[in-house]
Each structure stands twice: as C-alpha cells, then as structure tokens.
Write an enzyme that holds these catalytic residues in place. Structure first.
Site, PDB file in Angstrom:
ATOM      1  N   SER A   1       0.840  -1.202   0.000  1.00 15.40           N
ATOM      2  CA  SER A   1       0.000   0.000   0.000  1.00 15.40           C
ATOM      3  C   SER A   1       0.874   1.251   0.000  1.00 15.40           C
ATOM      4  CB  SER A   1      -0.915   0.017   1.233  1.00 15.40           C
ATOM      5  OG  SER A   1      -0.163  -0.026   2.421  1.00 15.40           O
TER       6      SER A   1
ATOM      7  N   ASP B   1      -3.303   4.504  -3.443  1.00  8.76           N
ATOM      8  CA  ASP B   1      -4.497   5.214  -2.975  1.00  8.76           C
ATOM      9  C   ASP B   1      -4.485   6.682  -3.366  1.00  8.76           C
ATOM     10  OD1 ASP B   1      -6.748   4.136  -1.808  1.00  8.76           O
ATOM     11  OD2 ASP B   1      -6.385   5.068   0.132  1.00  8.76           O
TER      12      ASP B   1
ATOM     13  N   ASP C   1      -5.074  -1.689  12.550  1.00 10.63           N
ATOM     14  CA  ASP C   1      -4.414  -2.969  12.769  1.00 10.63           C
ATOM     15  C   ASP C   1      -4.809  -3.595  14.107  1.00 10.63           C
ATOM     16  OD1 ASP C   1      -3.218  -0.956  14.122  1.00 10.63           O
ATOM     17  OD2 ASP C   1      -1.220  -1.215  13.292  1.00 10.63           O
TER      18      ASP C   1
END
Length: 1081
Positions: free
Chosen positions: A369, A405, A782
């Site tokens: 990511s 993103d 997370d």
C-alpha cells in the site's frame, strides 16, 4: 473397556494396559479388548502373546508391528523400528540375530538358538555354537518364528494331520521337509500369520491350497514374502518426499495419509514451541508476585500516612501511583508465559514439494500500500516490489498487488519501470541466492571478495547488475522530477488516452525474465474515490485489495507490507507456511506476525525507534496466550479469517457417566443437568447482541448446499450480499476455503468485475469494515482488526526467524517520531471510546482473559499521560515550595521504598535476560515512554476526546526548518511542532527547581540537606528521562529557533513564580508579628 471397578495403569511408551489387583480372567479379557491393532507393515492384526498381552516390538514408541514382520526386519532388514529408528531388541520367543547383546537369561535358549530337538544339553551347545558362526541364516520352526511347548510335541500330532504337498501327501519327502498348513485363529478379522501358540487338542481342518502355486509361496520368508516386503519399502520411500495437505481439526495430522511411515521427516510437525527455560522464567514470576506484595505494603503505608501540610501534593501523588500500578498490572501479566517458536523449512519442502511434481504449497497474495509518491518515494516502493518478485517461493503461487491510494500516474509509471527491471533482477537473485533481494539495500552491503573467495563470474554479473540498477534509479528519479510539473491538459498515458485515475492494471501475467522463466503476477490497483464518500484511508485500501485479489487470484493466504518494508529474508513466506499449513494446528491460526526491524537508525537509537522491548518481550509473552496483536505490516493472514468467519471449533469427546450410582440416578441427574445447560444456552442466545454478526463457514456452506426452493435461495443470496456486497463472482470465491478462481473465466470478465468491486459505493449497506476485512473506526485499524479475529476464537502466531523477515525505515527525527506516536495513541483513544473497546466488547467468545488484558492496555495507555505529566511536575513544585509528597520517613517506610525500587530493577533485569534485550535498548524504551507520554499521548487524548465527543478534527502541522547533509542528517533536522512544548516546560521547571532547592539548602544550613535529597532525586529522575529530548531539541546547538526558547522560558518562569506566590499546598495561619529588635527612633 469393562474395568470391574479396578485401577488401570498405562504408558505412552509401551503399548499396554495393566489392571492392578485384577484376577487373571479379567486381566486377559481386558488386554484382549485393547488388542486388535493392525500391523503398519503387512496390515494383519497384532496377536496376543502367551502371557495374554498384545505383542509390542518396540518398547520406545510402541509402533504397531506384528511378530513375523518384527522378526523379518531383524533378520533381513535394518533391525530398527520404522518410526523412532531405535534398534530392535530380542524379545523372548524370537531367534537371535547378529548384533544382539549377550543375555544372561537361559530360560529361552531353545527359541534364541533355534533348538527344536528338546532340551538335550549337547544339542543346545551345538546350536549355540552354530548360531555364533552363522547368525541370522538358520531356519525357524514355524511361520512366526516362535517355538512353544505345544510345538515341541508336534511329533505326536504329525501322524494325525497329513503333511501336504500340492494338496497331496508325498511319502518320498521326510516329515521335517513338509509344510504344515494350519489356518489361523479368526478372532477379529482376516489374518495371514499363524497364532503364536497352538492347541494340540484342537482339530483343525486342512487349508485349501492352489496347486498352481509353489508351496514356498505360502511360507514366511519365501521369495513372495520378500517381494511383498520390498514393494512395501519402495512405496514408503516414494512417500517420504511429499504428503498431500488435507489438514485436520486439532489432532488429525496423521489422517492425511495412513500409509506414510511415521519416521518420515515430512510427517513431523512443521514447527514447535520453545518455552523460556525455567531457570529464567521462574525467578521472573516470583519477582512479579513479590512486587505485588510490596506494592500492597507500599500503598498501605502511603494511604495511612498523609502529608497534612501538603495534602494536595500527597493526594495527587497517591492517585498517580495507583494508576501506575494498575497500568503495570495490565502490562505485566500478559508476559506471564512467554514462548519462542522454531520452524522446520526442510520438513515443509518434504511434505509439499517433490522433485518432478508440481509444488503443493499454498498460493499467497501480497499487498503493498502507498498513497503519496512525494512523501513515499517511488524508489522505496520499487525496492519493496522487487524483493517480493524475487522471493524464494513457487512463481505461479505468488501474486503482488500494489495499491496506489493517491491514484498517481507517477506510481504507475514507476511500477512499469520496476516490472521491466525485474526481468534482470529476479534471475540474478535466484541464481546466486543473494540476500536481501531489495537492490538498494543489497548494494549498500560491503562485500570483501578476496576474503569470501567469490566466483569471478558472480563478480562480473554483480557489477553489471549494479550498473543496470544505477540506470534504473536515474529513470525513476527522472519520473519524479517530471511529475512535479503537472501539464495543463492533465496526465496522458503512452497510448494517448487520459490517465483514468482509478483502475486495475494486470502487469506480469505470462511475462518471462531474460532466462525464459515465469515471473510472479504484478497487479496495479487504484480504487475509485469521489467527494462525499468516506474512503477509510489504509483500511479501505486493504479491503479493496481483498476484493480485487479474490477475483483475480483468490489465494487462501494474504501478506500485507507497507511500501517501505521490503522482504529481507527470501524464505519469509515459507516460514509463515510452516504455521499456516501445519495439519495439526494450522487451521486455527488467523495470522502469523513477524517483528518489525529497521534500517537507517542511528547507532544509539536515541528515540527508541527499534521498539525492541515491545517486539522481543511483550509479543513473546502474548504468543504464549492467544497470539500477538497485529501491528499493521509484515503479517500473513488467512483469507477466511479476514472474511469474519469463526475459528473451527475442536470437537469435544462425549462425556462419560460413572458406574458407581444406579442408572436411574445418573439418568435423573444427567437429564437435570442437561436441561439446565440447555436453558442456559438458550438464554445466552436470546440475550446475545444482535449487532454482533458472527458467521461460521460451515453454516454458510451448508446453507448453499441445502437449498431446496427459491425462497431459501433468495434468503441466502440476500444474506451474502448483505455481508460481502453485490458481486456474485466475489461471493463464490469467498466460499472457497482453499482459494482458487472459477475455471474458464476470461481475463476481460475478471478485470471488469475487479473494477466493479473497488467502486465507491460497493461497501454501502454491507459488513465491510464492520465484520469483514480490515475494521473501520480507528486510525490504528491494525489493532482493531486483530482484536476482532481473536474475538472470533482464532489464535495468532509470532514468528522470529534468525534472519529478519522484513525490514523497513523509521522516522529518526524527533518531531516525526512524536507525530508517529501521536497517530498510534489517537487510534487507541478512538478504540477506547468506541463499541469495540476491549473493556466491554467480546465477552462470551473465544478471547482469553490475559489476551484481553493486553488489548485493554493497548487502548488505555494514552490516559497514563495525565498522571505522568502531574507526577513529573511534582518534583519541581516540591523544590519550589519546600514541601514533599512523603512525610518524615521511618525505618519501616525506607525498607518498603528500597524493596519497591529493587523489585522494579530486578524485574527489568530478568525481562532483559529471557527476552534477549540489551540494557541500552531497555533504557531507551523507558526514556521515550516518559517523552512520548507527556507529549504525544497527552495531545492524542485531548484530540480523541474532541473528535469522538464533539466531532472536531484537529491536526498538528510539522514544518521543516533546517537540515544538515551527511549520514543521519534527519536526526539533526528540526521541525517545529506543538508537541515539543510540554517536555521542554517540564525540563526547565525541574532545572529551575533543582537550582532553587540547592540554593535554599545552602542558605538555611545543614538541617535542610536531609529532606532535600528526596526532592532532588525525584527531579533528577525526570531530567534524566527527558535527556534524549533535550539532546534532540538542541541538535547542533546552532539551529534552535529563538521563538521556541523564549516561549518555553517565559511559560516556565510564569508558572514557577505563580506557584511560589500562591503556594496553595501550605496552610495559611494567622500572621505572627515579632519584634525585630531595632530601634526605629
């Protein structure tokens, strides 16, 4: 087994049970009931010996082998147990072979030396001498090799039972050369070996024989028998290399292939637990219990002895100390039973990889990511991707998905350049097995070619590869320079079409490297983003990758790494598969977490960036309970666990009723307990929170298979769409536990469906982010995601390979480090104020209590900032006012205080010992706990309260002021941020307090030095803990902004003068006027 009320004794090492104080009848009956084991070599039932006990060939592991196979293995084989490799010892009733030890027992000489002619001493001596000269080649009396008293009298029976040769008696052959065929006793299935004893009084019918076969076919030790044994051996050797993975619930590891020998390395567990040695952990536990007792005595003294003239200071200090004790308990008890794990990569290869056959290792999808290519340089992301493409794992089982993103064309073009360079880099890595496989960090290493005697061909290729990589870096940096100037018409792709902004591009799909080998699949993903939609930052990007990967490759396991965390150990995926694919325990593991290791950190690790105490002490402790928490990167997931399914439950054995009460009593009590339990379960089901949706994979699959009408089909479809969204392709893939994509689907159709599942509105009115995928609602997604998995009954595993699996970069600058800690603390505050708070969420599920303690500690630690700030302020106030938080100390109080300080020190020392942490790392962790607690944690607490309760979003900007060139230049870079004010004010206040306190003691005389030492110790404790902050704040002493120093001094001075002037902790009495003694006239 009917025990008749007697005790049973047994052992794991011996395959036998013994009835204590039992009569012979019940003993033999019970042992026979326990028999019926099948020989693992020939498939026959293991017989009962003359003593009425099952035959046991190996006393070490009791591997089930019948007597004929045992004797054949001793005479013709390697004379060892197939399972434990222990050499077979001679058992009474079996002949001696070469290598047997000398025996003093003379009761079994006739069997030991093949004596069949009675007990004549001369015959015995001749047989013993012949056996010494020719061991192992003598014939045996019967098929089993056992000579019993009944067979010694066989001459009396021989005249009544005909000797058969092809079904007829041959008078030309002596009686000792004929074969006596007697059918075995059929008790529990078909047997091919005769019983070890025979009854001469029993009339046995002759066994029918095939005249087409030679008589030797029926005899033990014949050519046919040897061929059969050799065929069995060959079959076992073929299975030594690989076993098909079928898994099992709990202890079903041996059920995947019953014919595989248990001695096989591939059959053994793929990992094992290594508990901390008792010599290290037991003293640690004793000190913890002792520290709790000392804390109780400490608080008993502190509460019963208030300071009346400084009651406010005393009360504040007691409240802070109570909170510190609670926080310590929450942090300490999850470390009660730490463990370390060890993996066996060779066993993994033996089990799932066989030469000449396709690998049976599971497929893995790897997620990377990234957001902003200007803050996260494309070169760093490229190195991470290259390390993934060159990983030591079957190429067709790895797929790399890069989530952009920010939808930046720069990232896409950099990824295209990376895929082209990978055609050279990947074969170079695999050819020479280099580590690490990220080129930036590989070429930084200093290699002494003369010392290591490296192959000249490798030197040439390495230099050529380094030139290619330098050219690759130039191209990437050129793309970055070009991307800073955005064209007016917008970005366009190579074919002239405008940059779409959000799309899915299939990269390596059938592309080969320069040597003609396939490369792993590389997929670029940029999800759709529109105004008015909450995209949930990293958690939303991860969920988009889950859906895309499920449609394209649908691997059963997922690895996620940040763009700056490259694979440092090329066998990291295999390390994780040793846990995930273990047939005995792998089914209940939701993820395997690796520790975070970092590059580019200064040697002194000034701001505790390595976080060694957390990763090497706390996480090992959690691994001994239910598993470590998820830390956001370097983690291999089970895809089914991310879908919100419950962990497979271990089936409990049916409860046994006692036979000491009448049946009607047991029935009455049993039914009453059963009804009571049923009512309790029904009540729990009714009171269960409706918002908590737990989906069991078994129930869903049964619902699909059990559809009988259109109504149930419609209900099931609605249920799946509510859970996973409106994508039939994704729903179908989500129900495949072992992964895989539908056969025959074209790439175009899959690509179209992949674009559909990353659209903005796909997650609306679904369980994504609530029960499925990464959980929304916190910046630290997370912790929340791992917590939900543990609530579903899953357990996690902490894997620490000898070579670190992943390495990344960490902010070594003070301001950046404080902002990183601020973000983590803000996420914890958001979880604390949400419905997923571990204080009240998840009861009655699979979460263990000590694991809950750890999660509670991970979300309440920002609250510690308030008592910590107050406690660090108290020394300065005490020095400025001349008061103290403790009254005059007695001998009893001094003993308690010394014992408390000593227990704190010993606890830390023992933790460092069993955790393998150095004192330097431990001390840096303690220092930054104070620095981050009075700055980042404090601001995060107030920011979280404003965000959750008032809906106000606040942010703290970081502005770069100056930088130096050279190594670790970021360490001396100063960035102004509001987070720097509280620690600086505390430093100045305590420094001023020390100066004033010492000055006051000097002016007032000797009597004031005693009380001063306690205050000075307290203030110096604060200053020493804040020393790294002071060092980072000053930098190189010529870069500190003047405005910052002015404001800090001004605030500290005003605060100090205000306290001295008001002095609220000293009681105000009437003013006493005294005569000064001076004559004013």
């Amino acid at each position: 087994m009917e025990t008749k009320g007697r005790l049973i004794a047994g052992s794991h090492n011996r395959n036998e049970f013994v009835l204590i104080n039992a009569d012979e009848v019940s003993r033999v009956t019970s042992v026979k009931e326990l028999s019926g084991q099948i020989c693992q070599i020939c498939g026959d039932e293991i017989e009962i010996t003359v003593n009425g006990e099952p035959f046991v060939a190996c006393n070490e592991c009791a591997f089930p082998v019948c007597r004929p196979c045992y004797e054949y293995e001793r005479r013709e084989g390697n004379q060892a147990c197939p399972q434990c490799k222990t050499r077979y010892k001679r058992i009474k009733g079996s002949p001696r072979v070469e290598g047997d030890e000398e025996e003093d027992d003379t009761d079994d000489l006739e069997n030991e030396f093949h004596i069949a002619n009675g007990g004549d001493p001369q015959n015995i001596a001749e047989a013993m001498f012949a056996a010494r000269l020719n061991v192992g080649r003598g014939s045996h009396v019967n098929g089993s090799g056992i000579t019993t008293p009944s067979e010694l009298d066989a001459a009396s029976v021989a005249t009544e039972i005909p000797l058969l040769t092809y079904g007829q008696e041959d008078t030309g052959i002596s009686s000792d050369k004929h074969a006596l065929i007697i059918p075995p006793f059929m008790s529990r299935g078909k047997r091919i070996h005769p019983m070890p004893f025979s009854d001469s009084a029993t009339t046995l019918p002759p066994r029918p024989m095939d005249p087409k076969k030679d008589l030797a076919v029926y005899g033990y030790g014949s050519v046919a028998w040897k061929d059969r044994m050799e065929e069995w051996r060959k079959k076992q050797n073929e299975r030594l290399q690989v076993v098909k993975h079928e898994g099992g619930d709990g202890g079903g590891g041996d059920g995947d292939d019953a014919d595989l020998p248990k001695m096989d390395e591939g059959r053994q567990p793929l990992s094992r637990k290594l508990p901390i040695p008792s010599s290290k952990i037991n003293p640690y536990r004793m000190i913890i219990l002792l520290r709790i007792v000392i804390l109780s005595l400490f608080f008993h003294y502190r509460i019963l002895h208030p300071v009346n003239n400084a009651y406010g200071l005393w009360l504040t200090s007691v409240i802070c100390e109570i909170w510190f004790a609670v926080s310590w308990i929450l942090d300490q008890f999850p470390k009660w039973c730490p463990i370390v794990r060890e993996t066996y990569l060779d066993r993994l290869s033996l089990r799932y990889e066989k030469e000449g056959k396709p690998s049976e290792l599971a497929n893995i999808d790897i997620f990377v990511s990234t957001v902003d290519p200007m803050k996260e340089p494309p070169l760093i992301t490229a190195n991470t991707v290259l390390s993934i493409l060159a990983v030591d794992y079957p190429v067709d089982k790895v797929a790399c998905y890069v989530s952009d993103d920010g939808a930046a064309m720069l990232t896409f073009e950099a990824l295209s350049e990376t895929s082209e360079f990978a055609r050279k880099w990947v074969p170079f890595c695999k050819k020479y097995k280099i580590e690490p496989r990220a080129p930036e960090w590989y070429f930084v290493q200093k290699v002494d070619y003369l010392k290591d005697k490296v192959d000249p061909a490798f030197i040439r290729e390495r230099r050529a590869m380094k030139r290619d990589y330098e050219e690759f870096k130039v191209r990437i940096n050129g793309l970055v320079a070009t991307a800073k100037k955005v064209p007016e018409e917008g970005w366009t792709m190579q074919d002239g079409t405008p940059w779409p902004g959000n799309n899915v591009f299939l990269g390596h799909n059938g592309v080969r490297d320069l040597e003609g080998n396939d490369l792993p699949r590389l997929v670029y993903v940029s999800r759709e983003k529109r105004p008015g939609f909450d995209h949930h930052k990293k958690a939303g990007a991860m969920n988009a990758l889950i859906r895309v990967s499920a449609i394209i490759s649908n691997a059963p396991y997922i690895l996620n790494v940040d763009c700056d965390h490259y694979i440092n150990n090329s066998k990291a995926l295999r390390e994780a598969m040793c846990f995930m694919m273990d047939p005995t325990s792998g089914k209940k593991i939701c993820y395997v977490q690796f520790p975070q290791r970092f590059d580019g950190i200064d040697r002194h690790d000034r701001y505790s960036n390595r976080n060694v105490v957390f990763f090497d002490i706390n996480m090992k402790g959690l691994d001994g309970i239910q598993g470590p928490i998820y830390v956001g990167t370097g983690c291999v997931f089970r895809r089914q666990a991310l879908y919100g399914y419950d962990a497979p439950k271990k089936k409990k054995a049916p409860r046994k009723t006692c036979n000491c009460w009448p049946k009607w009593c047991c029935f009455c009590c049993g039914s009453r307990k059963k009804n009571k339990k049923a009512k309790s379960d029904k009540k729990k089901t009714k009171t269960k929170d409706d918002t908590k949706q737990i989906y069991a994979l078994e129930n869903i699959e049964e619902g699909i298979e059990g559809i009988d009408n259109e109504k149930s089909m419609l209900m099931s479809q609605t249920k799946f769409e509510k859970k996973f969204g409106q994508s039939n392709v994704f729903i179908a893939s989500a129900l495949l536990e072992d992964g895989g994509v539908p056969k025959g689907a074209s790439s175009a159709s899959l690509l179209k469906e992949a674009i559909h599942v990353i659209s903005c509105g796909y997650e609306d009115k679904t369980d994504w982010g609530k029960e499925v995928g990464w959980i929304y609602g916190s910046v630290t997604e997370d912790i929340l995601t791992g917590f939900k998995m543990h609530c579903h009954g899953w357990r996690s595993v902490y894997c620490i390979p000898k070579r670190p699996a992943f390495k990344g970069s960490a902010p070594i600058n003070l301001s950046d480090r404080l902002h990183q800690v601020l973000r983590w603390a803000l996420g914890s505050v958001e979880i604390l104020l949400s419905r997923h708070c571990p204080i009240w969420y998840g009861y009655g599920c699979g979460l263990k209590w000590l694991e809950r303690f750890s999660y509670i500690n991970s979300v309440v630690y920002p609250i510690t900032s308030i008592p910590l700030l107050a406690y660090c302020t108290l020394p300065a106030i005490c020095l400025l006012t001349g008061e103290f938080i403790v009254p005059e100390i007695s001998n009893y109080a001094s003993i308690i205080f010394m014992a408390l300080f000593l227990s704190i020190a010993v606890t830390g020392i023992l933790e460092m010992q069993w955790g393998g942490v150095g004192i330097h790392d431990w001390w840096r962790n303690e220092q930054f706990w104070v620095i981050g607690g009075v700055s980042s944690h404090l601001f995060a607490l107030f920011q979280g309260l404003l965000k959750v309760l008032a809906g106000v979003n606040t942010s703290f900007t970081v502005t770069s002021k100056a930088a130096d060139d050279g190594e670790f230049s970021d360490l001396y870079m100063f960035k102004w941020t509001t987070l720097l004010l509280p620690p600086l004010v505390l430093l100045i206040m305590n420094a001023i307090g020390v100066v004033i306190g010492v000055s006051d003691a000097i002016s007032n005389g000797y009597d004031t030095w005693g009380p001063l030492f306690g205050r000075l110790f307290f203030a110096i404790w604060v200053i020493v803990h804040l020393y790294p902050f002071l060092k980072g704040f000053l930098g190189k002493q010529d870069r500190v902004p003047t405005i910052l120093v002015v404001w800090a001094i001004l605030l500290a001075s005003i605060f100090s003068l205000l306290w001295v002037r008001i002095n609220p902790f000293v009681s105000k009495g009437d003013i006493v006027l005294e005569v000064c003694g001076l004559n004013c006239d």
